[in-house]
Write a protein that holds these residues in place. Structure first.
Motif, short mmCIF file in Angstrom:
data_model
loop_
_atom_site.label_atom_id
_atom_site.label_comp_id
_atom_site.label_asym_id
_atom_site.label_seq_id
_atom_site.Cartn_x
_atom_site.Cartn_y
_atom_site.Cartn_z
N ALA A 15 3.97 -10.20 -12.79
CA ALA A 15 3.33 -8.97 -13.37
C ALA A 15 1.93 -8.49 -11.98
CB ALA A 15 1.97 -9.21 -14.56
N ALA A 16 2.51 -7.34 -12.39
CA ALA A 16 1.29 -6.41 -11.17
C ALA A 16 1.29 -5.54 -11.91
CB ALA A 16 2.76 -5.84 -10.56
N SER A 17 0.22 -5.62 -10.64
CA SER A 17 -1.41 -4.59 -10.88
C SER A 17 -1.56 -3.25 -10.14
CB SER A 17 -2.72 -5.61 -10.62
OG SER A 17 -3.20 -5.23 -9.08
N TRP A 18 -1.83 -1.96 -10.62
CA TRP A 18 -1.47 -0.58 -9.71
C TRP A 18 -3.00 -0.41 -9.55
CZ3 TRP A 18 -1.96 4.39 -9.92
CH2 TRP A 18 -1.30 5.55 -8.93
N VAL A 19 -3.90 -0.50 -8.48
CA VAL A 19 -4.97 -0.05 -8.40
C VAL A 19 -4.90 1.40 -7.20
CG1 VAL A 19 -7.16 -0.36 -7.08
CG2 VAL A 19 -5.54 -1.95 -8.40
N PRO A 20 -5.54 2.81 -8.35
CA PRO A 20 -5.43 4.10 -7.57
C PRO A 20 -6.57 3.75 -6.89
CG PRO A 20 -6.82 3.98 -9.78
CD PRO A 20 -5.76 2.76 -9.78
N LEU A 21 -6.10 4.33 -5.13
CA LEU A 21 -7.61 4.28 -4.46
C LEU A 21 -8.40 5.44 -4.17
CD1 LEU A 21 -5.84 2.35 -1.49
CD2 LEU A 21 -7.26 1.34 -3.52
N GLN A 22 -7.63 6.75 -4.87
CA GLN A 22 -8.61 7.43 -5.28
C GLN A 22 -8.03 8.22 -6.87
OE1 GLN A 22 -4.44 9.47 -2.77
NE2 GLN A 22 -6.22 11.10 -3.72
N ASP A 23 -8.83 9.62 -6.96
CA ASP A 23 -8.59 9.88 -9.08
C ASP A 23 -7.03 10.60 -8.01
OD1 ASP A 23 -10.89 9.46 -9.62
OD2 ASP A 23 -11.75 11.17 -9.01
N ILE A 24 -5.63 10.37 -9.16
CA ILE A 24 -4.76 10.24 -8.87
C ILE A 24 -4.51 12.61 -9.74
CG2 ILE A 24 -1.83 10.35 -9.31
CD1 ILE A 24 -3.78 8.20 -7.17
N HIS A 25 -3.93 13.34 -8.41
CA HIS A 25 -3.07 14.00 -9.59
C HIS A 25 -1.58 14.59 -10.02
CE1 HIS A 25 -2.67 18.74 -9.49
NE2 HIS A 25 -4.05 18.88 -9.08
N PRO A 26 -1.81 14.97 -11.14
CA PRO A 26 -0.64 14.74 -12.09
C PRO A 26 0.50 15.25 -10.75
CG PRO A 26 -2.16 16.54 -13.01
CD PRO A 26 -3.02 15.96 -12.19
N LEU A 44 -0.60 16.76 -1.75
CA LEU A 44 -1.48 15.62 -2.20
C LEU A 44 -1.77 14.15 -2.02
CD1 LEU A 44 -1.99 17.35 -5.57
CD2 LEU A 44 -3.78 17.43 -4.11
N THR A 45 -2.45 13.84 -1.69
CA THR A 45 -1.96 12.16 -1.85
C THR A 45 -1.85 11.77 -2.66
OG1 THR A 45 -4.30 11.78 -0.91
CG2 THR A 45 -2.62 12.65 1.22
N ARG A 46 -1.16 10.43 -2.72
CA ARG A 46 -1.18 9.54 -4.19
C ARG A 46 -1.33 7.90 -3.32
NH1 ARG A 46 3.52 6.39 -7.88
NH2 ARG A 46 3.16 5.37 -5.27
N LYS A 47 -2.57 7.91 -2.98
CA LYS A 47 -3.31 6.90 -1.96
C LYS A 47 -3.16 4.96 -3.50
CE LYS A 47 -5.30 9.39 1.48
NZ LYS A 47 -7.42 8.95 2.34
N SER A 57 0.98 14.85 -7.12
CA SER A 57 1.33 13.82 -5.90
C SER A 57 1.82 12.77 -6.23
CB SER A 57 -0.46 13.46 -5.86
OG SER A 57 -0.04 12.25 -7.62
N GLY A 58 3.47 13.12 -7.86
CA GLY A 58 3.74 12.42 -7.45
C GLY A 58 3.38 10.65 -8.99
N THR A 82 0.86 -1.31 -0.14
CA THR A 82 -0.08 -0.13 -0.14
C THR A 82 0.60 1.54 -0.29
OG1 THR A 82 -0.34 0.20 2.27
CG2 THR A 82 -1.52 -1.08 1.28
N PHE A 83 -0.16 2.94 -0.66
CA PHE A 83 0.93 3.47 -0.64
C PHE A 83 0.22 4.64 -0.42
CE2 PHE A 83 3.50 0.99 -3.64
CZ PHE A 83 4.41 1.12 -3.72
N TYR A 84 1.02 5.48 0.33
CA TYR A 84 -0.08 6.70 0.77
C TYR A 84 0.43 8.13 -0.18
CZ TYR A 84 -2.27 9.80 3.80
OH TYR A 84 -3.26 10.97 4.30
N LYS A 85 1.40 8.04 -0.09
CA LYS A 85 1.42 8.94 -0.90
C LYS A 85 3.02 8.42 -1.87
CE LYS A 85 2.01 13.30 0.71
NZ LYS A 85 1.70 14.61 0.49
#
Length: 323
Positions: free
Chosen positions: A171-182, A266-269, A184-185, A145-148
């Motif tokens: 392989a890997a999957s990446w699921v945003p837990l929020q809308d990702i702002h440009p 900004l977060t990048r959950k 936010s990293g 899990t990532f918060y930022k």
């Protein structure tokens, strides 16, 4: 132990990565059972090493996972899980409450105690697509899990994620837990870099393509190599700013990175899962009787297993969600 080299990777490649791979038999075998245009997605994967599915992830599960993470922070002494903060790894109960509130903390393999996380890992489109790539049941091996934004330099997963018995079955999957702002990293990936003619193989020392405890090279040198290689091959990064409900799947040999955070507020959950096939799942990690027992979730043709060393783990609140 003998070093693992380029030939070992090539010998372990799934069907789609092999020279002269023919999609047609797999389209005939799997197209009717997929909830998407399989040919289109296989073409994307072959060309770019990634596929994106928009608005397919159950946002109720995302909200449940966020609730689980919040509960875990507040009640960390009640759970047995690994966490990581600024490169330091340890059991979650060994961290101070203030450390667990830090925006840099990562929870490792939360899918073993969170049903929401386990089910997110087996999102229908993800599990179906990886089932085709592996020509076998996809199985989650670990999660983060990532918060930022991680701001992690360019890297490829397999030198670090390598418990699978077939090295290239990753392989890997990446699921945003929020809308990702440009600002936010956000995540960035290098399309086409999964092709071994583009990435080639980094020698960590003695011909090994894996990071070992006695490797001559460092992750920093690996990043320098990849930046130079991408420049030489003319491959530019593509920034990924998805909406909550989207998912990105990437190849185990794809170069990717965390971009710079331009707005510290900004977060990048996000939630990352690594996968291998059932046949390549590390046997020592399975409980006796698997896959018929020791299963946390079995959905959409994929599996999340209990780890062999785990027993009677306390579960987070989302585990009351019915399958």
């Amino acid at each position: 132990m003998d070093s693992i080299g380029k030939a070992d990777w090539i010998a372990s490649q799934p069907w789609i990565d092999r020279e002269g791979a023919d999609m047609e038999p797999y389209l005939r075998k799997y197209s009717s059972s997929c909830a998407f245009d399989l040919k289109e997605k296989l073409t994307d994967w072959k060309r770019d090493g990634i596929v994106i599915f928009e608005q397919v992830v159950d946002t109720r599960l995302i909200d449940a996972l966020l609730g689980d993470i919040d509960h875990l922070r507040k009640h960390h002494m009640d759970f047995d899980l690994l966490a990581e903060l600024k490169g330091r790894q340890g059991h979650i109960r060994d961290f101070l409450p203030a450390e667990l509130e830090s925006d840099g903390v990562k929870f490792n393999s939360i899918h073993t105690i969170s049903r929401a996380a386990a089910r997110l890992s087996l999102t229908r489109e993800v599990a179906q697509f990886l089932g085709v790539i592996f020509d076998d049941a996809p199985c989650a091996t670990q999660s983060l899990t990532f918060y930022k934004g991680s701001q992690q330099p360019i890297h490829i997963d397999y030198p670090y994620v390598r418990t699978q018995t077939k090295l290239a079955y990753l392989a890997a999957s990446w699921v945003p837990l929020q809308d990702i702002h440009p600002d936010s990293g956000p995540l960035a990936y290098y399309p086409g870099s999964h092709n071994v003619d583009v990435s080639d193989f980094f020698d960590w020392g003695g011909g090994s393509i894996l990071l070992e405890s006695d490797s001559d090279k460092t992750p920093g040198q690996f990043a320098e190599y990849l930046y130079a290689r991408m420049k030489e091959q003319g491959v530019a990064p593509r920034v990924f700013c998805p909406r909550k409900g989207d998912v990105l799947i990437w190849h185990g040999n794809l170069a990717h990175e965390g971009t710079a955070i331009r707005d510290a507020a900004l977060t990048r959950k996000s939630y990352v899962t690594h996968y291998t096939s059932l046949a390549a799942y590390p046997p020592a990690h399975l409980k006796p009787g698997a896959p018929h027992s020791g299963v946390i979730a079995a959905e959409n043709g994929g599996y999340v297993f209990e780890h062999s060393w785990q027993s009677d783990l306390r579960q987070l609140p989302s585990s009351s969600i019915p399958a």
